[in-house]
Design an enzyme around this catalytic site. Sequence first.
Site, PDB file in Angstrom:
ATOM      1  N   TYR A  56       0.732  -1.185   0.127  1.00 38.85           N
ATOM      2  CA  TYR A  56      -0.172  -0.235   0.209  1.00 38.85           C
ATOM      3  C   TYR A  56       1.006   1.491   0.090  1.00 38.85           C
ATOM      4  O   TYR A  56       0.936   2.122  -1.047  1.00 38.85           O
ATOM      5  CB  TYR A  56      -0.962  -0.590   1.171  1.00 38.85           C
ATOM      6  CG  TYR A  56      -1.846   1.093   1.120  1.00 38.85           C
ATOM      7  CD1 TYR A  56      -3.106   1.196   0.167  1.00 38.85           C
ATOM      8  CD2 TYR A  56      -1.620   2.279   2.455  1.00 38.85           C
ATOM      9  CE1 TYR A  56      -4.205   2.190   0.124  1.00 38.85           C
ATOM     10  CE2 TYR A  56      -3.077   3.623   2.643  1.00 38.85           C
ATOM     11  CZ  TYR A  56      -3.577   3.517   1.706  1.00 38.85           C
ATOM     12  OH  TYR A  56      -4.428   4.538   1.617  1.00 38.85           O
TER      13      TYR A  56
ATOM     14  N   LYS B 291       0.992   4.363  -2.531  1.00 33.54           N
ATOM     15  CA  LYS B 291       0.766   5.544  -2.297  1.00 33.54           C
ATOM     16  C   LYS B 291       1.851   5.928  -2.653  1.00 33.54           C
ATOM     17  O   LYS B 291       1.635   7.780  -2.609  1.00 33.54           O
ATOM     18  CB  LYS B 291       0.332   5.734  -1.355  1.00 33.54           C
ATOM     19  CG  LYS B 291      -1.139   5.102  -0.783  1.00 33.54           C
ATOM     20  CD  LYS B 291      -1.945   6.018  -1.548  1.00 33.54           C
ATOM     21  CE  LYS B 291      -3.820   5.057  -1.620  1.00 33.54           C
ATOM     22  NZ  LYS B 291      -4.520   5.076  -2.369  1.00 33.54           N
TER      23      LYS B 291
END
Length: 246
Positions: free
Chosen positions: A154, A158
């Site tokens: 993740y 990002k």
Amino acid sequence: MEDKQVVLVTGGSRGIGKAIALKYAQNGYNVVINYVSDNTDEKAIEEEFKNIGVEVLLLKADVSKEEQVEKLVKKVIEKFGKIDVLVNNAGITKDTLLMRMKEEDFDRVIEINLKGTFLVTKAVVPYMMKKKNGRIINLSSVVGVTGNAGQCNYSASKAGIIGFTKSVAKELASRNIRANAVAPGFIDTDMTSILSDEVKNSINAQIPMKRMGSAQEIANVVYFLGNEESSYITGQVINIDGGMVM
Ligand code: NAP
């Protein structure tokens, strides 16, 4: 009568995306909401937006699949003829420690969060170029800046969104298309509701403002970045995190 402006929000059926879509609707935009899940209550969402007095188009598409994204954008253009603001919000987590993370869990998070942002942006930008105007806002995260144990997939997605946003901002600035990212901290949505009270309390204790943020607090900044009030801002990442990262 002047045409209403049009915003496309990916993952706009719930949480932060829905708050963003509502914020634009309350400010007179026609709204396109993308989602992926079969059990989405389209009728209820449609009603909610129609009551505000704007047009709403709900479109199911997986942002990680190029063919579905192209169809999605084509349908928006058929209905509204343009897209003034794109909010790349669709995102997922599949958290676990590096040594336990399966290849498919790494790939899926990158595919939806990062590649999805690329695919939708690529499909939308030609229409913004035609109008010589457009605003793109991408949802990054504070963990894309700081990293986070248990979220290497993740966080990488990002962080990738930040590099992507800055590159796109540089490519498109001369075409009057701005691209910015927001980096939310710890926000109260379905994504964080899976955490135990113990984990939530320990995260809150580390936030200078000592609380989670709301989807509305993200929507307010995303709305600002999507209108003329922010006309000289491009390529930026704005943290919205109660002071977590400074
Ligand atoms: P959420 O409540 O879990 O909602 C996720 C949204 O993304 C849903 O509308 C979902 O659609 C959609 N979605 C998921 N996979 C998709 C796909 N393949 N194609 C199209 N849509 C898809 O998440 P949230 O907390 O509102 O987060 C929104 C964004 O903010 C994400 O990018 C997230 O990474 C970012 N963010 C959140 C936090 C936080 O603390 N909550 C912090 C930092 C950043 P369905 O309803 O159809 O499943």
